[in-house]
Design a protein around this motif. Structure first.
Motif, PDB file in Angstrom:
ATOM      1  N   GLN A 110       0.826  -1.198   0.000  1.00  0.00           N
ATOM      2  CA  GLN A 110       0.000   0.000   0.000  1.00  0.00           C
ATOM      3  C   GLN A 110       0.871   1.264   0.000  1.00  0.00           C
ATOM      4  OE1 GLN A 110      -2.994   0.560  -0.540  1.00  0.00           O
ATOM      5  NE2 GLN A 110      -4.308  -1.107   0.134  1.00  0.00           N
ATOM      6  N   PRO A 111       0.290   2.413  -0.388  1.00  0.00           N
ATOM      7  CA  PRO A 111       1.044   3.672  -0.358  1.00  0.00           C
ATOM      8  C   PRO A 111       1.574   3.993   1.031  1.00  0.00           C
ATOM      9  CG  PRO A 111      -0.993   3.939  -1.585  1.00  0.00           C
ATOM     10  CD  PRO A 111      -1.063   2.587  -0.932  1.00  0.00           C
ATOM     11  N   VAL A 112       2.559   4.863   1.083  1.00  0.00           N
ATOM     12  CA  VAL A 112       3.228   5.164   2.339  1.00  0.00           C
ATOM     13  C   VAL A 112       3.665   6.621   2.328  1.00  0.00           C
ATOM     14  CG1 VAL A 112       5.453   4.401   1.422  1.00  0.00           C
ATOM     15  CG2 VAL A 112       5.081   4.378   3.877  1.00  0.00           C
ATOM     16  N   ASN A 113       3.661   7.240   3.486  1.00  0.00           N
ATOM     17  CA  ASN A 113       4.166   8.599   3.652  1.00  0.00           C
ATOM     18  C   ASN A 113       5.542   8.523   4.298  1.00  0.00           C
ATOM     19  OD1 ASN A 113       4.754  11.237   4.277  1.00  0.00           O
ATOM     20  ND2 ASN A 113       2.819  11.683   5.305  1.00  0.00           N
ATOM     21  N   PRO A 114       6.617   8.686   3.524  1.00  0.00           N
ATOM     22  CA  PRO A 114       7.970   8.513   4.074  1.00  0.00           C
ATOM     23  C   PRO A 114       8.277   9.420   5.255  1.00  0.00           C
ATOM     24  CG  PRO A 114       8.026   8.617   1.671  1.00  0.00           C
ATOM     25  CD  PRO A 114       6.637   9.008   2.093  1.00  0.00           C
ATOM     26  N   LYS A 115       7.604  10.578   5.345  1.00  0.00           N
ATOM     27  CA  LYS A 115       7.864  11.513   6.436  1.00  0.00           C
ATOM     28  C   LYS A 115       7.451  10.954   7.791  1.00  0.00           C
ATOM     29  CE  LYS A 115       7.317  15.600   3.486  1.00  0.00           C
ATOM     30  NZ  LYS A 115       6.541  16.852   3.255  1.00  0.00           N
ATOM     31  N   LYS A 116       6.620   9.919   7.775  1.00  0.00           N
ATOM     32  CA  LYS A 116       6.121   9.339   9.024  1.00  0.00           C
ATOM     33  C   LYS A 116       7.079   8.305   9.631  1.00  0.00           C
ATOM     34  CE  LYS A 116       1.784  11.061   8.914  1.00  0.00           C
ATOM     35  NZ  LYS A 116       1.069  11.704  10.022  1.00  0.00           N
ATOM     36  N   TRP A 117       8.142   7.980   8.907  1.00  0.00           N
ATOM     37  CA  TRP A 117       8.989   6.855   9.297  1.00  0.00           C
ATOM     38  C   TRP A 117      10.329   7.349   9.815  1.00  0.00           C
ATOM     39  CZ3 TRP A 117       7.540   1.581   8.088  1.00  0.00           C
ATOM     40  CH2 TRP A 117       6.277   1.477   7.513  1.00  0.00           C
ATOM     41  N   PHE A 238      -5.497   6.551   1.696  1.00  0.00           N
ATOM     42  CA  PHE A 238      -6.037   5.575   0.749  1.00  0.00           C
ATOM     43  C   PHE A 238      -7.158   4.789   1.420  1.00  0.00           C
ATOM     44  CE2 PHE A 238      -2.185   3.752   2.651  1.00  0.00           C
ATOM     45  CZ  PHE A 238      -2.605   2.510   3.098  1.00  0.00           C
ATOM     46  N   GLY A 239      -7.957   4.116   0.593  1.00  0.00           N
ATOM     47  CA  GLY A 239      -9.232   3.584   1.040  1.00  0.00           C
ATOM     48  C   GLY A 239      -9.200   2.527   2.110  1.00  0.00           C
ATOM     49  N   SER A 240      -8.119   1.754   2.185  1.00  0.00           N
ATOM     50  CA  SER A 240      -8.077   0.677   3.172  1.00  0.00           C
ATOM     51  C   SER A 240      -7.207   1.023   4.378  1.00  0.00           C
ATOM     52  CB  SER A 240      -7.583  -0.623   2.523  1.00  0.00           C
ATOM     53  OG  SER A 240      -6.305  -0.447   1.956  1.00  0.00           O
ATOM     54  N   GLN A 241      -7.024   2.317   4.618  1.00  0.00           N
ATOM     55  CA  GLN A 241      -6.290   2.766   5.802  1.00  0.00           C
ATOM     56  C   GLN A 241      -7.169   3.675   6.657  1.00  0.00           C
ATOM     57  OE1 GLN A 241      -3.349   6.104   5.833  1.00  0.00           O
ATOM     58  NE2 GLN A 241      -1.832   4.502   6.251  1.00  0.00           N
ATOM     59  N   ILE A 242      -7.247   3.387   7.945  1.00  0.00           N
ATOM     60  CA  ILE A 242      -7.840   4.342   8.879  1.00  0.00           C
ATOM     61  C   ILE A 242      -6.915   5.553   8.907  1.00  0.00           C
ATOM     62  CG2 ILE A 242      -8.476   4.776  11.286  1.00  0.00           C
ATOM     63  CD1 ILE A 242     -10.348   2.865   9.781  1.00  0.00           C
ATOM     64  N   PRO A 243      -7.409   6.745   8.531  1.00  0.00           N
ATOM     65  CA  PRO A 243      -6.515   7.890   8.367  1.00  0.00           C
ATOM     66  C   PRO A 243      -6.063   8.476   9.698  1.00  0.00           C
ATOM     67  CG  PRO A 243      -8.768   8.572   7.994  1.00  0.00           C
ATOM     68  CD  PRO A 243      -8.803   7.076   8.179  1.00  0.00           C
ATOM     69  N   ALA A 286      -5.134  17.756  12.656  1.00  0.00           N
ATOM     70  CA  ALA A 286      -5.414  16.619  13.541  1.00  0.00           C
ATOM     71  C   ALA A 286      -4.476  15.466  13.237  1.00  0.00           C
ATOM     72  CB  ALA A 286      -6.860  16.164  13.359  1.00  0.00           C
ATOM     73  N   LEU A 287      -4.031  14.799  14.288  1.00  0.00           N
ATOM     74  CA  LEU A 287      -3.204  13.604  14.146  1.00  0.00           C
ATOM     75  C   LEU A 287      -3.802  12.486  14.996  1.00  0.00           C
ATOM     76  CD1 LEU A 287      -0.635  12.179  13.113  1.00  0.00           C
ATOM     77  CD2 LEU A 287       0.551  13.040  15.154  1.00  0.00           C
ATOM     78  N   GLY A 288      -4.220  11.423  14.315  1.00  0.00           N
ATOM     79  CA  GLY A 288      -4.741  10.246  15.001  1.00  0.00           C
ATOM     80  C   GLY A 288      -3.753   9.101  14.913  1.00  0.00           C
ATOM     81  N   VAL A 289      -4.267   7.897  14.695  1.00  0.00           N
ATOM     82  CA  VAL A 289      -3.415   6.709  14.582  1.00  0.00           C
ATOM     83  C   VAL A 289      -3.906   5.891  13.391  1.00  0.00           C
ATOM     84  CG1 VAL A 289      -2.617   4.581  15.677  1.00  0.00           C
ATOM     85  CG2 VAL A 289      -3.001   6.637  17.072  1.00  0.00           C
ATOM     86  N   SER A 290      -3.026   5.662  12.407  1.00  0.00           N
ATOM     87  CA  SER A 290      -3.423   4.897  11.229  1.00  0.00           C
ATOM     88  C   SER A 290      -3.495   3.413  11.556  1.00  0.00           C
ATOM     89  CB  SER A 290      -2.443   5.137  10.077  1.00  0.00           C
ATOM     90  OG  SER A 290      -1.139   4.717  10.425  1.00  0.00           O
ATOM     91  N   GLY A 469       0.007  -3.814   9.130  1.00  0.00           N
ATOM     92  CA  GLY A 469      -0.050  -3.613   7.696  1.00  0.00           C
ATOM     93  C   GLY A 469      -1.006  -2.481   7.350  1.00  0.00           C
ATOM     94  N   HIS A 470      -0.673  -1.675   6.351  1.00  0.00           N
ATOM     95  CA  HIS A 470      -1.437  -0.513   5.903  1.00  0.00           C
ATOM     96  C   HIS A 470      -1.258   0.701   6.810  1.00  0.00           C
ATOM     97  CE1 HIS A 470      -4.490  -2.762   3.128  1.00  0.00           C
ATOM     98  NE2 HIS A 470      -3.372  -3.465   3.280  1.00  0.00           N
ATOM     99  N   SER A 471      -0.569   0.549   7.934  1.00  0.00           N
ATOM    100  CA  SER A 471      -0.371   1.695   8.827  1.00  0.00           C
ATOM    101  C   SER A 471       0.935   2.402   8.476  1.00  0.00           C
ATOM    102  CB  SER A 471      -0.325   1.234  10.291  1.00  0.00           C
ATOM    103  OG  SER A 471       0.936   0.663  10.604  1.00  0.00           O
TER     104      SER A 471
END
Length: 497
Positions: A110-117, A238-243, A286-290, A469-471
């Motif tokens: 799945q897609p990923v935001n590199p800034k989060k890692w 993306f659609g299968s990730q809790i944002p 807002a920042l939650g938890v994917s 996975g997907h987070s």
């Protein structure tokens, strides 16, 4: 209630239990003692490829996908296996025979935001959090590929006399497009017994149906209101990730409004907010938890929680305001759609339908809200369509607005009732975990088990564990990867002998 066939299968599991053979145990021990580091090295080599689907580019033309398959071919051949590339699907085989055991995986992610890692998500990170292997695909589903390869290698080394050929299938578009795999299944003779290693233990015999509800909200105001209003609301990846990310911009805001919003935010748990009031514009980030959208309880949805702190008033019905009102009136911060008319329901075995906003798309004439649903058996798609339409019409009538345009895709749930390997999977799981009286389970996600004969999922995630996975914090622990290697080695021997 359980279907009678499923009840019979459960009884069969409990009545036909047998011990894991000494040969399987010995080979599983050998696999871990010999190949733990090689397996992790294999995973590192697979993680480095950004196998996210690219819109408009097929997996067969995507350079990253092509390079990934080349690496997989290199590894398979070095381990002594045969390798076939069918384009979207590769098949890695051990042994010969008309009777076969299939192991089903996927190589895309799945897609990923590199800034989060902490480090690149396409580099296996063993140092940021000792004991964890971080990287996109480590749990879903490149880790299982490496594990299966070295389970097969251990079996080959030990010269186990197999009565069945073992085949590892790697599909390259599981996360984006099942069409090519459906065609592959139609055109090829498949193994008679299959396990998918893309879900949870101990054995998955039911999967909810994946669906997307899309609502288009347009501006219904003649002019910009003089009171506070929502200028823009955005969120989701993306659609299968809790944002875990969402943002709102308010116009005509003041300190009094901000204070009310902050008071409501203080009632929440787990969310982080940043507030910026400049002149009369208020920006809230807002920042939650994917999390994987099949397990929304593992995350904190930034879209619904940000909307919730805005429920200090009903907003003027421009596009963004209408959408926020809709979320607060019909969804709230719950997981199951209980506020949305009569759509909520549950199955005794498969659990409740989950209903979660995952992506907001800005459009020229408004804003689109996409809601991910995972539905069990118990209602038809037509029933859900009718109930969604009724709830939407009632909400629009109550608010004296035009009904938002909506388009829904509602997938079917899956229940496996003919998988004779289930007792073996349960026995191996119980032997290596010490968990007694293990039973088949249902999951919210959908795997390629639906497409292969007599297929059920077997790992790689432990029951009750947070699935990453997907987070934006995907990992598998070294301990879990090691346990998986022993269980996969043992179960392949038991199924192929």
């Amino acid at each position: 209630m359980f279907k009678p066939s499923l009840l019979a299968m459960m009884a069969f599991v409990s009545l036909s239990s047998h011990a894991v053979s000494p040969e399987a145990q010995k080979t599983a021990d050998y696999a871990l003692a010999t190949y733990k580091e090689a397996m992790i090295s294999s995973l590192a080599d697979l993680v480095q490829f950004n196998t996210v689907a690219v819109e408009g580019v097929s997996a067969t033309d995507n350079p990253q996908h092509i390079a990934f398959k080349a690496e997989l071919a290199k590894q398979a051949k070095a381990l002594g296996f045969d390798f076939e590339d069918f384009g979207y699907v590769v098949r890695i085989g051990l042994g010969k025979g008309e009777q076969r055991v299939g192991v089903i995986t996927h190589g895309d992610v799945q897609p990923v935001n590199p800034k989060k890692w902490a480090q690149s998500p396409f580099k296996l990170d063993r140092t940021s959090e000792p004991g964890k292997l971080l990287g996109r695909g480590t749990e879903d589903d490149k880790g299982p590929i490496s594990t299966a390869l070295y389970a097969m290698k251990a079996i080959k080394d030990q010269k186990i006399a197999l009565n069945k050929r073992i085949e590892l299938y790697v599909y390259m578009a599981e996360e984006s497009d099942w069409g090519p795999l459906i065609e592959f299944v139609k055109q090829h003779d498949l193994p008679q017994t299959n396990i998918t290693i893309d879900a949870e233990y101990p054995a998955v015999t039911a999967e909810k149906g994946y669906g997307t509800l899309s609502f288009n909200f347009s501006d219904q105001l003649a002019q910009t209101p003089e009171q506070a209003y929502i200028k823009r609301f955005e969120g989701g990846f993306f659609g299968s990730q809790i944002p875990e990310d969402a943002r709102v911009l308010l116009g005509h805001a003041d300190q009094a409004l901000l204070d009310k919003i902050k008071q409501r935010a203080a009632l929440q748990q787990g969310m982080k907010y940043r507030f910026d009031l400049t002149n009369d514009e208020l920006t809230i980030t807002a920042l939650g938890v994917s999390a994987h959208s099949s397990k929304p309880e593992d995350g904190i949805n930034a879209i619904t929680y940000l909307a919730d702190i805005l429920a200090v008033k009903h907003w003027p019905f421009n596009a963004a305001g209408a959408m926020v009102n809709f979320i607060n009136d019909n969804l709230g911060t719950g997981l199951y759609g209980k506020k949305f008319g009569d759509i909520a329901y549950a199955d005794d075995f498969m659990g409740p339908m989950t209903v979660q906003p995952t992506v907001i798309k800005q459009q020229d004439d408004g804003v689109q809200l996409n809601i991910n649903i995972r539905r069990p058996r118990g209602k038809t798609a037509q029933q859900l369509e009718q109930q969604i339409s009724a709830a939407l019409n009632n909400w629009a009538h109550k608010n004296s607005i035009t009904v938002p345009e909506n388009k829904n895709q509602i997938g079917d749930p899956f229940v496996q009732t003919s998988a004779p390997q289930i007792p073996t999977l349960i026995d191996v799981f119980s032997h290596y975990t010490g968990i007694k009286d293990a039973k088949p389970i249902s999951i919210g996600g959908g795997t390629n088990s639906r497409l292969f004969p007599n297929a059920v999922s077997f790992g790689p995630s432990m029951p009750g564990a947070v699935y990453t996975g997907h987070s934006e914090h995907e990992f598998i622990t070294e301990q879990q990867l090691s346990l998986n290697l022993k269980m996969y080695t043992a179960v392949l021997i038991e199924l192929a002998k």
